[in-house]
Write a protein that holds these residues in place. Sequence first.
Motif, mmCIF file in Angstrom:
data_model
loop_
_atom_site.group_PDB
_atom_site.id
_atom_site.type_symbol
_atom_site.label_atom_id
_atom_site.label_comp_id
_atom_site.label_asym_id
_atom_site.label_seq_id
_atom_site.Cartn_x
_atom_site.Cartn_y
_atom_site.Cartn_z
ATOM 1 N N LEU A 116 -4.312 -10.334 -2.231
ATOM 2 C CA LEU A 116 -4.944 -10.069 -3.527
ATOM 3 C C LEU A 116 -5.738 -8.764 -3.496
ATOM 4 O O LEU A 116 -5.815 -8.052 -4.493
ATOM 5 C CB LEU A 116 -5.836 -11.247 -3.944
ATOM 6 C CG LEU A 116 -5.066 -12.548 -4.219
ATOM 7 C CD1 LEU A 116 -6.020 -13.650 -4.649
ATOM 8 C CD2 LEU A 116 -3.979 -12.352 -5.280
ATOM 9 N N GLN A 117 -6.292 -8.434 -2.328
ATOM 10 C CA GLN A 117 -7.013 -7.161 -2.213
ATOM 11 C C GLN A 117 -6.041 -5.993 -2.420
ATOM 12 O O GLN A 117 -6.350 -5.026 -3.121
ATOM 13 C CB GLN A 117 -7.701 -7.076 -0.836
ATOM 14 C CG GLN A 117 -8.653 -5.909 -0.686
ATOM 15 C CD GLN A 117 -9.599 -5.755 -1.887
ATOM 16 O OE1 GLN A 117 -10.203 -6.718 -2.367
ATOM 17 N NE2 GLN A 117 -9.692 -4.528 -2.417
ATOM 18 N N ALA A 118 -4.832 -6.106 -1.825
ATOM 19 C CA ALA A 118 -3.822 -5.046 -2.009
ATOM 20 C C ALA A 118 -3.423 -4.960 -3.483
ATOM 21 O O ALA A 118 -3.193 -3.867 -4.015
ATOM 22 C CB ALA A 118 -2.601 -5.331 -1.142
ATOM 23 N N CYS A 119 -3.363 -6.107 -4.158
ATOM 24 C CA CYS A 119 -3.010 -6.106 -5.589
ATOM 25 C C CYS A 119 -4.114 -5.438 -6.409
ATOM 26 O O CYS A 119 -3.843 -4.684 -7.338
ATOM 27 C CB CYS A 119 -2.784 -7.529 -6.092
ATOM 28 S SG CYS A 119 -1.328 -8.287 -5.366
ATOM 29 N N ARG A 120 -5.367 -5.728 -6.040
ATOM 30 C CA ARG A 120 -6.488 -5.109 -6.773
ATOM 31 C C ARG A 120 -6.448 -3.594 -6.637
ATOM 32 O O ARG A 120 -6.840 -2.871 -7.546
ATOM 33 C CB ARG A 120 -7.833 -5.617 -6.235
ATOM 34 C CG ARG A 120 -8.165 -6.986 -6.733
ATOM 35 C CD ARG A 120 -9.627 -7.389 -6.525
ATOM 36 N NE ARG A 120 -9.752 -8.752 -7.001
ATOM 37 C CZ ARG A 120 -9.512 -9.827 -6.247
ATOM 38 N NH1 ARG A 120 -9.208 -9.677 -4.970
ATOM 39 N NH2 ARG A 120 -9.585 -11.030 -6.767
ATOM 40 N N SER A 121 -5.973 -3.109 -5.486
ATOM 41 C CA SER A 121 -5.962 -1.654 -5.255
ATOM 42 C C SER A 121 -4.694 -0.996 -5.803
ATOM 43 O O SER A 121 -4.575 0.228 -5.757
ATOM 44 C CB SER A 121 -6.028 -1.358 -3.752
ATOM 45 O OG SER A 121 -7.094 -2.040 -3.182
ATOM 46 N N TRP A 153 -0.436 -12.036 6.526
ATOM 47 C CA TRP A 153 -1.267 -11.489 5.454
ATOM 48 C C TRP A 153 -1.686 -12.627 4.538
ATOM 49 O O TRP A 153 -0.962 -12.978 3.595
ATOM 50 C CB TRP A 153 -0.505 -10.426 4.659
ATOM 51 C CG TRP A 153 -0.406 -9.129 5.390
ATOM 52 C CD1 TRP A 153 -1.429 -8.289 5.717
ATOM 53 C CD2 TRP A 153 0.786 -8.510 5.891
ATOM 54 N NE1 TRP A 153 -0.956 -7.189 6.393
ATOM 55 C CE2 TRP A 153 0.398 -7.292 6.512
ATOM 56 C CE3 TRP A 153 2.131 -8.861 5.875
ATOM 57 C CZ2 TRP A 153 1.315 -6.439 7.107
ATOM 58 C CZ3 TRP A 153 3.045 -8.013 6.461
ATOM 59 C CH2 TRP A 153 2.628 -6.813 7.079
ATOM 60 N N GLU A 167 -6.186 -13.636 0.712
ATOM 61 C CA GLU A 167 -7.278 -12.685 0.428
ATOM 62 C C GLU A 167 -6.793 -11.243 0.608
ATOM 63 O O GLU A 167 -7.076 -10.370 -0.225
ATOM 64 C CB GLU A 167 -8.480 -12.918 1.365
ATOM 65 C CG GLU A 167 -9.153 -14.275 1.236
ATOM 66 C CD GLU A 167 -8.331 -15.428 1.817
ATOM 67 O OE1 GLU A 167 -7.440 -15.175 2.662
ATOM 68 O OE2 GLU A 167 -8.562 -16.589 1.410
ATOM 69 N N ALA A 168 -6.051 -10.991 1.705
ATOM 70 C CA ALA A 168 -5.562 -9.630 1.974
ATOM 71 C C ALA A 168 -4.542 -9.221 0.912
ATOM 72 O O ALA A 168 -4.523 -8.073 0.443
ATOM 73 C CB ALA A 168 -4.928 -9.578 3.360
ATOM 74 N N GLU A 208 0.841 -1.207 0.000
ATOM 75 C CA GLU A 208 0.000 0.000 0.000
ATOM 76 C C GLU A 208 0.875 1.256 0.000
ATOM 77 O O GLU A 208 0.607 2.214 -0.711
ATOM 78 C CB GLU A 208 -0.951 -0.021 1.206
ATOM 79 C CG GLU A 208 -2.075 -1.040 0.995
ATOM 80 C CD GLU A 208 -2.762 -1.503 2.280
ATOM 81 O OE1 GLU A 208 -3.573 -2.431 2.172
ATOM 82 O OE2 GLU A 208 -2.472 -0.963 3.377
#
Length: 349
Positions: A240-245, A234, A237-238, A201
């Motif tokens: 991949l969420q950071a990758c999506r953002s 991490w 799920e966490a 992030e």
Amino acid sequence: MTKINLFGLSLSELSDYFESIGEKRFRAKQVLPWLYQKWVTNIDSMTNLSKDLRQVLIQSAEINTFKGMTKKKSRDGSVKYLFNCFDDKQVESVFMPMKNGYTMCLSSQVGCAQACSFCMTGTMGFIRNLTSAEILGQVVCMLRDQAHDRPFNLVMMGMGEPLLNMKNLEIALDLLFAKTGFNLSPKRVTISTSGHVKNIERLSRFKPLPRLAVSLNATTNEQRSEIMPINDRWPIEALLQACRSFPLGTRDRITFEYVVIRDFNDSIADAKRLIGMLEGIRSKVNIIPFNETPELPYRQPADEDLHAFHERLNRAGLRNTIRWSKGRDIGAACGQLAVKGIKGKKRRV
Ligand code: SF4
């Protein structure tokens, strides 16, 4: 009097230094190209500075990267460098000739705290972060030694977790991208992480943005935690969420590295889960057959399993490449970098 090392100082630190010796701050911008474009080793070569100023600098400053280096050349043309730091610690880097230029694989730490069980660096434990001078020193020393002028790419995939050395990484990135520094396009620099979500992030706010690669290597949390302890902190799920953002340019993709280990993560069920996981993320997958080494208990996948995995990803339209690592005969392949006989802390962050 201890001399200040000009190499690896951020632009503002270098400007402060010039101010401290009664000079204008803009002198910093005159010095940067000597360090990162001409790779000079002595201050007297900086001929756009007056002779008097050079004399003042010689009294109070120096240009230091490493104390020394040795190298080994592979049959495939890649070269593994072992750099000796001034505190006698050592790090390795790899110079690889590619179709359209060169790629240099850089280290960010001496050893690594992440303890991924398929990686030789992980067996060393953590010793210390590299300074910005040591991160950039690897580039300049390899360029000097190879004396080439073709385009090059940098990948932070050597020893260490770069996102656990953020301050020095950010100084190095600033100098890599600065017009008066290396003047590299951000597309030529890839930062690879084992999945430090908090600092993915932080990296996503860095300007200009380098490319991101994520060392994934598994398709369930249970499987990933078995080989990558960071997954306990991490989970997938966490991550991949950071990758999506993570912000991506129009043509950019996140690279997911997938080290394929025989009978562990090489099944069609793994391939199917991987396809599902990466849905909605602009990605490409580097399929890396595990590089066997006597110290680690894993095996390279069977050819037919590797190709079936690759074909399954192809059929789903998931962009992927099988990457046979370079430098396997000299211990320079992916996951093989380690300095023998050193033991650091088993700290996990
Ligand atoms: S794979 Fe990367 S993060 Fe994991 S132990 Fe090796 S160097 Fe560290």
